[in-house]
Each structure stands twice: as structure tokens, then as C-alpha cells.
Enzyme design. Structure first.
Site, short mmCIF file in Angstrom:
data_model
loop_
_atom_site.label_atom_id
_atom_site.label_comp_id
_atom_site.label_asym_id
_atom_site.label_seq_id
_atom_site.Cartn_x
_atom_site.Cartn_y
_atom_site.Cartn_z
N CYS A 11 0.84 -1.20 0.00
CA CYS A 11 0.00 0.00 0.00
C CYS A 11 0.88 1.26 0.00
CB CYS A 11 -0.94 0.01 1.20
SG CYS A 11 -2.35 -1.11 1.05
N GLY A 100 3.80 -19.70 1.78
CA GLY A 100 5.04 -18.94 1.60
C GLY A 100 4.84 -17.45 1.39
N HIS A 107 -0.56 -10.37 -4.44
CA HIS A 107 0.35 -10.08 -5.57
C HIS A 107 0.59 -11.34 -6.36
CE1 HIS A 107 2.80 -11.06 -2.01
NE2 HIS A 107 3.65 -11.63 -2.84
N HIS A 109 3.49 -12.95 -8.72
CA HIS A 109 4.85 -12.90 -9.27
C HIS A 109 4.74 -13.29 -10.74
CE1 HIS A 109 6.99 -13.08 -5.25
NE2 HIS A 109 5.81 -13.58 -4.89
P1 5GP Z 1 5.81 -13.22 -1.18
O1 5GP Z 1 6.85 -14.03 -0.48
O2 5GP Z 1 4.91 -12.51 -0.20
O3 5GP Z 1 5.06 -13.98 -2.22
O4 5GP Z 1 6.60 -12.16 -2.03
C1 5GP Z 1 6.89 -10.88 -1.63
C2 5GP Z 1 7.87 -10.32 -2.65
O5 5GP Z 1 7.94 -8.93 -2.46
C3 5GP Z 1 9.30 -10.88 -2.51
O6 5GP Z 1 9.68 -11.50 -3.73
C4 5GP Z 1 10.14 -9.64 -2.18
O7 5GP Z 1 11.40 -9.64 -2.82
C5 5GP Z 1 9.26 -8.51 -2.68
N1 5GP Z 1 9.41 -7.27 -1.93
C6 5GP Z 1 9.34 -7.14 -0.58
N2 5GP Z 1 9.50 -5.83 -0.24
C7 5GP Z 1 9.65 -5.15 -1.40
C8 5GP Z 1 9.86 -3.75 -1.70
O8 5GP Z 1 9.92 -2.89 -0.83
N3 5GP Z 1 9.98 -3.42 -3.00
C9 5GP Z 1 9.91 -4.34 -4.00
N4 5GP Z 1 10.05 -3.89 -5.26
N5 5GP Z 1 9.72 -5.66 -3.76
C10 5GP Z 1 9.59 -6.06 -2.47
ZN ZN Z 2 -1.73 -3.31 1.14
#
Ligand code: 5GP
Ligand code: ZN
Length: 120
Positions: A11, A100, A107, A109
Site C-alpha cells: 500500500c 510462503g 500479488h 509474481h
Molecule cells: P511473497 O513471499 O509474499 O510472495 O513475495 C513478496 C515479494 O515482495 C518478494 O519476492 C520480495 O522480494 C518482494 N518485496 C518485498 N518488499 C519489497 C519492496 O519494498 N519493493 C519491491 N520492489 N519488492 C519487495
Molecule cells: Zn496493502
């Protein structure tokens, strides 16, 4: 459902309070480069509203999710994924602790590019 969570890192990225390398933006969707990429192309595709995870999607969100899915092929092509079938891309949405998920704002990926990848 809150439209923004003041403690949520994504956010804050939507609000411009934390910088990001943006790849695409419209009224409802933001796409930016993952800060710690696993693959040569690693984008994060997020709704601007704070939906916690895929386990929190409501029927009202279905059209938005459909638009996000519909954008994937264009984002992949414009950001360096090679064409299907020798190229292609991978879409992942980690959900909850066992899934994970580290950032609790929905989001996807979007990963691609030549292998080997760091992960995945
Ligand atoms: P999750 O593990 O929740 O699926 O993925 C979160 C993703 O967000 C990770 O791949 C991590 O590298 C990315 N991420 C976390 N904080 C930031 C940030 O401040 N900026 C960006 N660009 N990516 C972030
Ligand atoms: Zn949010």
C-alpha cells in the site's frame, strides 16, 4: 475491506511513500520490479486496493483479477520474456504461511527469461 492498510508495504508503494521501479500502472493495478528477483524478469502485479491474499478474494474482485490475468502476456512480452513456447513465463501467488506469503497484500509474481533462474 479497507482500500489501504497504513502498515502495508505494498500500500505504501501504491501511495508513492516507498519508491519502486514501476513497469505498468492504471487506475486499479500497479506492476513493479521485485526488489530481490529470482529470474531475469521478475515483476509483481498487484491490485491498488488492499486485498490480503487469494484467500480473501470476493466476487466483487473477480473482474479486477480477470484484468490482472489478461495483462500478463503483454507485461511478459514488454519486459523481456521470450515468446511461447520456447520462452514463456511463470505466475505465482503465495497465499498464507504455508503458501510462503511474506507480504500480505495480494500479488502475482510474473517471472520469465532465460534459465537458469536463482529460484523457481
Ligand atoms: P511473497 O513471499 O509474499 O510472495 O513475495 C513478496 C515479494 O515482495 C518478494 O519476492 C520480495 O522480494 C518482494 N518485496 C518485498 N518488499 C519489497 C519492496 O519494498 N519493493 C519491491 N520492489 N519488492 C519487495
Ligand atoms: Zn496493502
Amino acid at each position: 475491506m479497507m482500500s489501504a492498510d497504513p502498515n502495508c508495504i505494498f500500500c505504501k508503494i501504491v501511495a508513492g511513500q516507498i519508491p519502486s521501479r514501476k513497469a505498468y500502472e492504471d487506475e486499479e493495478i500497479l506492476v513493479f520490479h521485485d526488489i530481490n528477483p529470482w529470474a531475469p524478469v521478475h515483476l509483481l502485479v498487484i491490485p491498488k486496493i488492499h486485498i490480503i491474499s487469494m484467500a480473501h478474494v470476493k466476487p466483487d474482485h473477480h473482474a479486477l483479477l480477470g484484468r490482472m490475468m489478461g495483462l500478463m502476456q503483454q507485461l511478459a512480452a514488454e519486459h523481456g520474456c521470450n515468446p511461447y513456447p520456447d520462452g514463456g513465463f511463470r505466475i505465482v501467488s503465495n497465499t498464507g504461511k504455508e503458501g510462503g506469503q511474506e507480504v500480505h497484500h495480494l500479488h502475482f509474481h510474473l517471472m520469465g527469461g532465460p534459465r537458469p533462474w536463482a529460484r523457481g
